[in-house]
Write a protein that holds these residues in place. Structure first.
Motif, short mmCIF file in Angstrom:
data_model
loop_
_atom_site.label_atom_id
_atom_site.label_comp_id
_atom_site.label_asym_id
_atom_site.label_seq_id
_atom_site.Cartn_x
_atom_site.Cartn_y
_atom_site.Cartn_z
N PRO A 163 0.83 -1.23 0.00
CA PRO A 163 0.00 0.00 0.00
C PRO A 163 0.85 1.26 0.00
O PRO A 163 1.99 1.27 0.51
N ASP A 164 0.30 2.32 -0.56
CA ASP A 164 1.03 3.59 -0.64
C ASP A 164 1.36 4.15 0.73
O ASP A 164 2.34 4.89 0.88
N ASP A 165 0.53 3.84 1.74
CA ASP A 165 0.78 4.38 3.07
C ASP A 165 1.63 3.45 3.93
O ASP A 165 1.84 3.72 5.11
N ASP A 166 2.13 2.38 3.34
CA ASP A 166 2.99 1.45 4.07
C ASP A 166 4.38 2.06 4.24
O ASP A 166 4.87 2.77 3.35
N ASP A 167 5.02 1.80 5.36
CA ASP A 167 6.37 2.34 5.61
C ASP A 167 7.38 1.86 4.56
O ASP A 167 8.42 2.49 4.37
N HIS A 168 7.07 0.74 3.90
CA HIS A 168 8.01 0.17 2.93
C HIS A 168 7.62 0.47 1.48
O HIS A 168 8.19 -0.13 0.56
N ALA A 169 6.67 1.37 1.27
CA ALA A 169 6.20 1.64 -0.08
C ALA A 169 7.34 2.11 -0.99
O ALA A 169 7.48 1.65 -2.13
N PHE A 170 8.15 3.02 -0.50
CA PHE A 170 9.26 3.54 -1.31
C PHE A 170 10.26 2.44 -1.64
O PHE A 170 10.68 2.27 -2.79
N ASP A 171 10.63 1.65 -0.61
CA ASP A 171 11.59 0.57 -0.84
C ASP A 171 11.04 -0.47 -1.81
O ASP A 171 11.79 -1.05 -2.60
N ALA A 172 9.73 -0.72 -1.73
CA ALA A 172 9.13 -1.68 -2.65
C ALA A 172 9.26 -1.20 -4.10
O ALA A 172 9.57 -1.99 -5.00
N ASP A 173 9.05 0.09 -4.31
CA ASP A 173 9.20 0.64 -5.67
C ASP A 173 10.65 0.54 -6.15
O ASP A 173 10.92 0.22 -7.32
N LEU A 174 11.60 0.81 -5.24
CA LEU A 174 13.01 0.69 -5.62
C LEU A 174 13.36 -0.74 -6.00
O LEU A 174 14.03 -0.99 -7.01
N ARG A 175 12.94 -1.69 -5.17
CA ARG A 175 13.24 -3.09 -5.45
C ARG A 175 12.61 -3.51 -6.78
O ARG A 175 13.19 -4.29 -7.53
N SER A 176 11.42 -2.99 -7.06
CA SER A 176 10.76 -3.33 -8.32
C SER A 176 11.61 -2.86 -9.50
O SER A 176 11.77 -3.60 -10.49
N ALA A 177 12.15 -1.66 -9.41
CA ALA A 177 12.98 -1.15 -10.50
C ALA A 177 14.22 -2.03 -10.70
O ALA A 177 14.60 -2.36 -11.83
N ILE A 178 14.85 -2.41 -9.61
CA ILE A 178 16.05 -3.26 -9.70
C ILE A 178 15.70 -4.61 -10.29
O ILE A 178 16.45 -5.17 -11.12
N LEU A 179 14.56 -5.18 -9.88
CA LEU A 179 14.13 -6.46 -10.42
C LEU A 179 13.83 -6.36 -11.92
O LEU A 179 14.19 -7.25 -12.70
N LEU A 180 13.17 -5.30 -12.31
CA LEU A 180 12.85 -5.11 -13.72
C LEU A 180 14.13 -5.09 -14.56
O LEU A 180 14.19 -5.70 -15.64
N GLN A 181 15.14 -4.40 -14.07
CA GLN A 181 16.40 -4.35 -14.81
C GLN A 181 17.03 -5.73 -14.88
O GLN A 181 17.55 -6.15 -15.92
#
Length: 579
Positions: free
Chosen positions: A353-371
């Motif tokens: 969820p966007d209000d989760d404390d890990h929302a930003f880290d989840a987006d970062l990890r997604s970018a790294i995984l995509l690459q």
């Protein structure tokens, strides 16, 4: 303190319960200001007279003045306003608040007048005893404080012990508070309420009366035998260095209440800190599960490098109730990554969820995984969106640009990397890590002056940065310029990290630039054998080739080609050596 999720706040929780009698922040009840009805008139507005009392006799004005003063934390003015208001009001709450404010600003005369007014308006015996005890404690009058606290405890008020705790918590004299606690809150006088016992024990611990705290805790454990009393007694032992005793009591507490998730987490955490991962994991596997138990089970398995258990936790958590899965979406993504299920990890990260404390880290990890999945354009698009979303949050914005730059470096897209690093440096100027990364990227595209400028600036900020010294030294050596300075820089780095293969590579390459081929070969061969780094291999191969050892050089080049078929440095070197 215990590192699990059970947090003992007995004093605060206990004394906060019940009626808040002397709270400074609450609002008093405003009086009924309805006027007296006048006789009917054909023109009532023409004959109406509005009374406007002066502020000193206007109750509403005084109450509003008091609340405004409180809103700006001006207790003195608030006390003056409420002191006037209590004489105009028949509401005991106003006098009670005036009492609290007078004590808070250390004005015993005003407090005395407020207590008398409060008594006249109908304050209870317990309220008056609490107020007088607070005033006595404030003035350091031990005997009077003890007398008033005794009256409070014998008042029969259901909140008497909470009120007792408030008096001692608010004391500025720890020695006086300790004396009153130990003389009045004895096991013989404490009520048949385990929360009161635990609250007094914790208060004793806060006042550094460890023996008293343990005595009351042990008494509570023997008298009530609840899991909470065992857990608090265990915490005291742990806090005072008795680890085995604390663990023993926690074990007993957990047996008494095996379904208490907080106790299981606390006990398992301590077992894990002792390296007893399997025992801690086994404990958490039993009984009810929630997001926290799954998280700790995963952490314990990761520390033990137990992929089988990680798989088990992942499967169980994937099938957990929806609320638990939602709260654990980031953990599920991490587990999927560890288990090399990249596509599943992406799906879990997308559910954070966007209000989760890990929302930003989840987006970062997604970018790294995509690459990593070969979806580079999507990775950079993800980071571009984050750079827009976090424009007003510098720490996150810097990190989004930095990861973007790192991905470009992995792709050997060095020009784009320098742009991303530059954007990050606009957010956080002179950041050492960003300067280092941009310097490396500049060096890769041959912008040596810019690379050198970044490394020099970094060394101005962190003169002892070994990696920066090595990077600047190698960049100068590779460009064949300022070799004496390069030698000084790399020598300093080598002295700090004598076994670092990358620094050995720099030193060997410098020797090559200085014409010391034999020494260069020896150093580079050692670095190559210790790390099998592609760039080191390219350097070693070139030096061997220059020595006429073409066959050995070709063997090294072949190994590099197998390791990194697209190595740009190898391709450029072979073009130079085999025109």
């Amino acid at each position: 303190m215990l590192s699990g999720t059970v947090k003992f706040k007995q004093v605060r929780q206990f004394v906060a319960g019940g009626l808040v009698v002397l709270g400074v922040a609450g609002c008093a009840v405003l009086p009924n200001r309805a006027g007296v009805a006048s006789k009917a008139s054909p023109q009532p507005l023409a004959r109406m007279t509005v009374a406007t009392p002066d502020p000193d006799h206007d109750l509403l004005a005084q109450l509003l003045a008091g609340e405004l003063a409180l809103s700006r934390a001006d207790l003195k003015v608030a006390s003056q306003a409420y002191g006037t208001a209590m004489m105009l009001s028949t509401d005991p709450e106003v006098a009670g608040k005036s009492t609290a404010l007078a004590i808070a600003i250390h004005d015993p005369d005003a407090a005395g007048r407020a207590i008398d007014r409060w008594q006249a308006l109908g304050a209870s015996k317990a309220q008056l005893a609490q107020a007088r005890a607070e005033l006595a404690v404030e003035q350091g009058h031990t005997d009077e404080a003890r007398r008033q606290l005794s009256l409070l405890l014998s008042s029969g008020d259901k909140d008497a012990w909470r009120m007792f705790g408030r008096v001692l918590i608010g004391s500025r004299d720890a020695a006086l508070a300790s004396s009153l606690l130990e003389s009045l809150a004895t096991p013989d006088h404490l009520p048949p309420d385990p929360k009161a016992w635990l609250a007094m024990s914790e208060l004793g611990e806060q006042l550094s009366r460890h023996a008293y705290a343990e005595q009351v805790a042990d008494g509570a454990m023997k008298r009530f035998g609840t899991a909470e009393t065992y857990a608090w007694a265990a915490q005291l032992k742990l806090d005072n260095g008795d680890r085995s005793g604390g663990l023993s009591l926690l074990r007993q507490a957990q047996v008494k209440d095996p379904n208490n998730i907080g106790l299981r987490l606390t006990y398992a955490s301590l077992l894990g800190q002792s390296g007893q991962y399997a025992q801690a994991s086994h404990l958490l596997e039993k009984g009810p599960q929630n997001a926290q138990t799954y998280a700790m089970r995963a952490a314990l398995a990761a520390n033990a490098k137990d992929n089988k258990t990680l798989e088990q936790v992942y499967q169980q958590l994937s099938g957990a109730p929806a609320d638990v899965r939602s709260a654990s979406a980031y953990l599920l993504g991490q587990l999927a990554e560890v288990l090399d299920r990249k596509e599943e990890a992406l799906k879990w990260y997308d559910q954070v969820p966007d209000d989760d404390d890990h929302a930003f880290d989840a987006d970062l990890r997604s970018a790294i995984l995509l690459q990593g999945l070969g979806r580079s354009a999507e990775a950079h698009q993800q980071l571009a969106e984050m750079q827009t979303d976090y424009l007003d949050q510098p720490a996150q914005l810097r990190r989004a640009y930095e990861v973007d730059a790192d991905l470009y470096l992995r792709e050997k897209r060095y020009a784009e990397a320098t742009n991303a690093f530059t954007h990050a440096l606009q957010v956080v100027p002179d950041d050492p890590d960003l300067l280092y990364g941009r310097g490396l990227a500049y060096a890769e595209i041959g912008k040596i002056d810019l690379a050198v400028a970044d490394f020099r600036r970094l060394l101005q900020i962190k003169p002892d940065d070994v990696d920066a010294s090595n990077a600047l030294g190698f960049t100068l050596a590779d460009a064949g310029r300022d070799l004496p300075e390069a030698e000084k820089l790399i020598a300093a780095a080598r002295a700090a990290k004598p076994n670092d293969p990358s620094i050995a590579d720099s030193w060997g390459w410098l020797q090559y630039r200085l014409g010391h081929l034999n020494e260069a070969t020896q150093i580079l061969r050692g670095a190559w054998q210790s790390g099998k780094d592609a760039d080191v291999g390219v350097h070693l191969g070139e030096v061997l080739w220059k020595q006429g050892q073409h066959e050995q050089a070709q063997q090294v080049f072949d190994q590099v080609r197998q390791m990194d078929p697209g190595n740009v440095s190898l391709q450029e070197t072979l073009k130079r050596l085999e025109p």
